[in-house]
Design an enzyme around this catalytic site. Structure first.
Site, short mmCIF file in Angstrom:
data_model
loop_
_atom_site.label_atom_id
_atom_site.label_comp_id
_atom_site.label_asym_id
_atom_site.label_seq_id
_atom_site.Cartn_x
_atom_site.Cartn_y
_atom_site.Cartn_z
N SER A 157 -10.86 -7.62 -20.02
CA SER A 157 -11.37 -7.86 -18.66
C SER A 157 -10.50 -8.90 -17.99
CB SER A 157 -12.81 -8.39 -18.74
OG SER A 157 -13.22 -8.91 -17.50
N TYR A 170 -20.28 -13.41 -21.84
CA TYR A 170 -19.34 -12.30 -21.60
C TYR A 170 -17.89 -12.81 -21.54
CZ TYR A 170 -17.32 -8.20 -19.27
OH TYR A 170 -16.55 -7.12 -18.94
C1 BGC Z 1 -17.28 -7.10 -15.50
C2 BGC Z 1 -17.80 -6.66 -14.15
C3 BGC Z 1 -17.11 -7.44 -13.04
C4 BGC Z 1 -15.59 -7.45 -13.21
C5 BGC Z 1 -14.89 -8.34 -12.20
C6 BGC Z 1 -15.77 -7.00 -15.51
O1 BGC Z 1 -15.26 -7.33 -16.76
O2 BGC Z 1 -17.86 -6.30 -16.52
O3 BGC Z 1 -19.20 -6.84 -14.08
O4 BGC Z 1 -17.44 -6.84 -11.78
O5 BGC Z 1 -15.27 -7.87 -14.51
O6 BGC Z 1 -15.51 -9.59 -12.06
#
Ligand code: BGC
Length: 272
Positions: A157, A170
């Site tokens: 991410s 997360y």
């Molecule tokens: C998340 C999303 C978020 C995106 C940008 C991703 O890794 O799961 O919820 O919109 O990152 O912030």
């Protein structure tokens, strides 16, 4: 003019995609199959949804698909899932560790369960899948379908880089995936196992529905994206398929940000 259709870049290869029954994982499974790979479509719940994706892939006529149940945070499930995929296809050449969840909360309100669930699926799951992938590639040895012994591709991410208040569980997992990816990429490269990450920005899927499903939310999200649009799963799937192919044979230990510029500090376009 060359009117020949492009050859399938992943023909003869077998892939496993975790969390492939929705969102980015579904997009990756469909794209790898369109490139000729056979694909194990992993899911945890709703077997009918996974089966429908497999039926559509099978009807499309390139790679074949099979649905395999398994919770990536559980060691026994991961081992059973790999055994089922190997039984089905003979071996695996591409493993996409994609399954991920969010359990959002401010730090002071975050329960241990919220912390542990996200670490379990996103980070322990990535470790377990990478370990089983490396074991299978090594057990089986080189095949003539790819220059690599095998490919491991993480869906990380932008939040392996961008801190994210209200989502510390997360963001922690994504930072962890970066070090996991780079450490094992270094360790496994001599054996011709290529390990890389794709780092999506805001992609329209169920995980972030609240952030894009109303016009106001979408407008506020788009302010964080210099190129001005929210991504779609195919944006990620195309890059993942390229990382799985020999076209990226010299790409080792890379984090490829596919985010419309989200990591470029958009606030600084007018400030600073
Ligand atoms: C998340 C999303 C978020 C995106 C940008 C991703 O890794 O799961 O919820 O919109 O990152 O912030």
């Amino acid at each position: 003019m060359n009117t020949q259709p492009a050859p399938h870049r992943l023909a003869g290869q077998n892939a496993l995609v975790t969390g492939a029954n929705s969102g980015i994982g579904e997009g990756i499974a469909r794209e790898l199959a369109a490139e000729g790979a056979n694909v194990a479509v992993n899911y945890v719940v709703q077997p009918d949804v996974a089966q429908k994706i497999c039926d559509e892939i099978n009807a499309a006529g390139a790679g074949k698909a099979v649905a395999i149940q398994g919770d990536v945070s559980r060691e026994t499930d991961v081992q059973a899932m790999f055994a089922a995929a190997v039984k089905q296809f003979g071996t695996l050449d591409i493993v996409c560790s994609n399954a991920g969840i969010q359990r959002d909360s401010k730090l002071v309100d975050m329960t241990l369960a919220q912390w542990e669930q996200v670490i379990g699926v996103n980070l322990t799951g990535a470790f377990l899948c990478a370990r089983e992938a490396a074991r299978e590639f090594t057990r089986r040895g080189m095949r003539d379908v790819s220059r690599a012994l095998g490919k491991i591709i993480f869906t990380s991410s932008v939040h392996q880089e961008i801190p994210w208040g209200g989502h510390c569980n997360y963001a922690t997992t994504k930072g962890g995936i970066m070090q996991l990816m780079e450490s094992i990429a270094q360790e496994l490269a001599p054996q011709k196992i290529r390990v890389n990450s794709v780092c999506p920005g805001a992609i329209e899927t169920a995980i972030n529905r609240k952030a894009w499903s109303t016009p106001q939310a979408a407008a506020s999200l788009e302010k964080l994206i210099p190129c001005g649009r929210i991504g779609v799963p195919a944006d990620i799937a195309k890059v993942t398929a390229w990382l799985a192919s020999d076209e990226s044979d010299y790409v080792v230990g890379a984090s490829i940000y596919v985010d419309g510029g989200m990591t470029l500090y958009p606030g600084f376009a007018t400030g600073g």
